[in-house]
Structures are given as structure tokens and as C-alpha cells.
Design an enzyme around this catalytic site. Structure first.
Site, mmCIF file in Angstrom:
data_model
loop_
_atom_site.group_PDB
_atom_site.id
_atom_site.type_symbol
_atom_site.label_atom_id
_atom_site.label_comp_id
_atom_site.label_asym_id
_atom_site.label_seq_id
_atom_site.Cartn_x
_atom_site.Cartn_y
_atom_site.Cartn_z
ATOM 1 N N HIS A 168 0.361 1.558 3.973
ATOM 2 C CA HIS A 168 1.351 2.106 4.900
ATOM 3 C C HIS A 168 2.781 1.738 4.520
ATOM 4 O O HIS A 168 3.720 2.481 4.838
ATOM 5 C CB HIS A 168 1.057 1.612 6.320
ATOM 6 C CG HIS A 168 2.020 2.105 7.347
ATOM 7 N ND1 HIS A 168 1.998 3.402 7.826
ATOM 8 C CD2 HIS A 168 3.070 1.487 7.977
ATOM 9 C CE1 HIS A 168 2.974 3.559 8.708
ATOM 10 N NE2 HIS A 168 3.636 2.426 8.817
ATOM 11 N N ASP A 169 2.973 0.606 3.832
ATOM 12 C CA ASP A 169 4.330 0.148 3.524
ATOM 13 C C ASP A 169 4.355 -0.551 2.167
ATOM 14 O O ASP A 169 4.509 -1.775 2.079
ATOM 15 C CB ASP A 169 4.838 -0.792 4.622
ATOM 16 C CG ASP A 169 6.344 -1.026 4.537
ATOM 17 O OD1 ASP A 169 7.028 -0.287 3.801
ATOM 18 O OD2 ASP A 169 6.833 -1.951 5.208
ATOM 19 N N ALA A 170 4.221 0.242 1.112
ATOM 20 C CA ALA A 170 4.157 -0.316 -0.249
ATOM 21 C C ALA A 170 5.559 -0.618 -0.767
ATOM 22 O O ALA A 170 6.067 0.023 -1.689
ATOM 23 C CB ALA A 170 3.440 0.659 -1.174
ATOM 24 N N ASN A 174 5.809 -6.545 -0.221
ATOM 25 C CA ASN A 174 4.354 -6.560 -0.056
ATOM 26 C C ASN A 174 3.617 -6.552 -1.391
ATOM 27 O O ASN A 174 2.429 -6.248 -1.456
ATOM 28 C CB ASN A 174 3.909 -5.370 0.796
ATOM 29 C CG ASN A 174 4.301 -5.546 2.250
ATOM 30 O OD1 ASN A 174 4.413 -6.674 2.741
ATOM 31 N ND2 ASN A 174 4.526 -4.456 2.947
#
Length: 240
Positions: A168-170, A174
Site C-alpha cells: 500500500h505504501d512502497a 518502508n
């Protein structure tokens, strides 16, 4: 490794790997409990506070699930209860376990908990810490990455996509690098398996946007857009 689910009453539900932890309790997910025992070794700020715990031979990361954005200002850590299996901590636990079984470098899930109160719940997740690691934002504020490093970042993303996992949030916060320069992917809240391939480019686009954003934001940031081709080359060499 066996995974066990349990309800101890009062709305508390647990899922855990009994090869890594035995009989987690409510206290297991309490920062105050670990603080009282002087076992907190550090913390990191994100949407909420993530704490690092050293307990016996274990090095754990405890994350309390909190909302971001405008919704987070209203609801903070409250989520609509749609069933234990569909809760965010349980879904992330299972997703991490599946990816570990596929050989991906992602955190090892130890235990997750939700506490249901009527139609809402709150939740937490414990994973094993990634030793001697830093996220790419931290790295790039201090040194440039090599062509091989960027190649390995692309390969790590390809390995995730080969398992049909959507992140969802690369972004660069992360993605972690350990002391052996191995690439790890973290924070799989709201991530899930997807069919097809059309969505995969959006993960790559998200990473590129985060690199450009931090390049503009930080006075010292060791990245140039010309290096992006090395990440894409690594990705294409691995993706199926």
C-alpha cells in the site's frame, strides 16, 4: 510453525506463532508493561509509536495500529470490526507469514492482538526486529547507494510482486538495508494479495515519487534520478 488463534474473553483475540512465543497476554502488547521492566531499547515515530523490545533472547518490534490523515485525527486507533480474520493486525500477521514461507525478506511475525469493543476494535502487532538495519531514507541522507544496491532494491520489489502482494505504501522509509546490504520490505498494513499485473507499476511509481520528494525536501540526499534505471533493471531481471 504452528499458528494459534485464541479468545480470552473481554473482547481480546490473539494470533501467534507458538514456536516464537508462548501464551501472549494483554500485557505482551502494553508499552507500559515493557517500560516497567526496563526492556524497551528504543522507539520510532510514524503514525503512532513503534517500540523496540529486548526480552530474554528476543528482539521484538511492537507496533500499535493507528490511522493516518484526516480520519486519524477523528478516530485515531479505532477500526470498524468486520470479523477477527479481517482485522488489520491479523491480516498483516498472515501476509507476513506467507511471504516468509516464500523466502522473502520481510519481518517475521511473532504475535498480533485485537481488542474488540462493540463495533470497533484496536490492535497491535509484534514482529522480530531486523538487526543492524536502516531504512533507505536514513541511508541516503548519509551516503549514496551503489548500482548493485539499487539493483537489489528492484529485485526485492519483484520478489514481492512474484507472490502477487500489493504494498500500500512502497516508499523509501518502508525499505530497509541490513549490514550485509540485503534489502528488506516492511510495514504491510493494508497490504494484500492481488490478481493480475496492472497494479504493479503503481508500487514502482510510489517509490520513485518518494525518492523525488525526499530529494527536494532534504538539503543532503545522495540520490539522482539517473540511478532509477538500476532499480528498474533489477526489477525486470527478477519479475516473472
Amino acid at each position: 510453525m504452528a499458528t494459534i488463534r485464541r479468545d480470552i474473553g473481554a473482547g481480546h483475540h490473539f494470533i501467534f506463532d507458538d514456536a516464537l512465543i508462548s501464551e501472549p497476554s494483554v500485557d505482551t502488547f502494553s508499552p507500559e508493561f515493557w517500560q516497567f521492566q526496563n526492556k524497551i531499547t528504543g522507539q520510532a515515530q510514524g503514525r503512532g509509536t513503534t517500540i523496540f523490545i529486548q526480552h530474554e533472547q528476543h528482539h521484538w518490534v511492537l507496533r500499535h495500529f493507528k490511522r493516518g490523515g484526516l480520519v486519524g485525527k477523528l478516530l485515531s486507533d479505532q477500526y470498524l470490526f468486520l470479523g477477527v480474520a479481517r482485522s488489520r493486525p491479523f491480516e498483516e500477521f498472515r501476509l507476513l507469514k506467507m511471504m516468509r514461507e516464500q523466502g522473502l525478506l520481510v519481518p517475521t511475525p511473532v504475535a498480533a492482538r485485537i481488542h474488540r469493543q462493540g463495533i470497533i476494535y484496536r490492535g497491535d502487532l509484534i514482529t522480530q526486529n531486523i538487526p543492524d538495519s536502516n531504512d533507505l531514507h536514513h541511508m541516503l541522507c548519509r551516503q549514496a547507494l551503489s548500482k548493485d544496491d539499487w539493483h537489489n532494491v528492484g529485485k526485492a520489489l519483484a520478489a514481492m510482486h512474484n507472490c502477487q502482494v500489493y504494498h500500500h505504501d512502497a516508499n523509501i522509509r518502508n525499505i530497509m538495508m541490513d549490514r550485509n546490504r540485503h534489502i528488506w520490505l516492511i510495514d504491510f498494513d493494508r497490504c494484500h494479495k492481488r490478481k493480475g499485473n496492472s497494479w504493479k507499476q503503481s508500487n514502482l511509481n510510489r517509490l520513485l515519487r518518494s525518492l523525488k520528494k525526499e530529494k527536494n525536501k532534504n538539503p543532503v540526499f545522495y540520490w539522482d534520478e539517473s540511478e532509477w534505471k538500476h532499480c528498474i533493471a533489477g526489477y525486470r531481471s527478477e519479475v516473472r
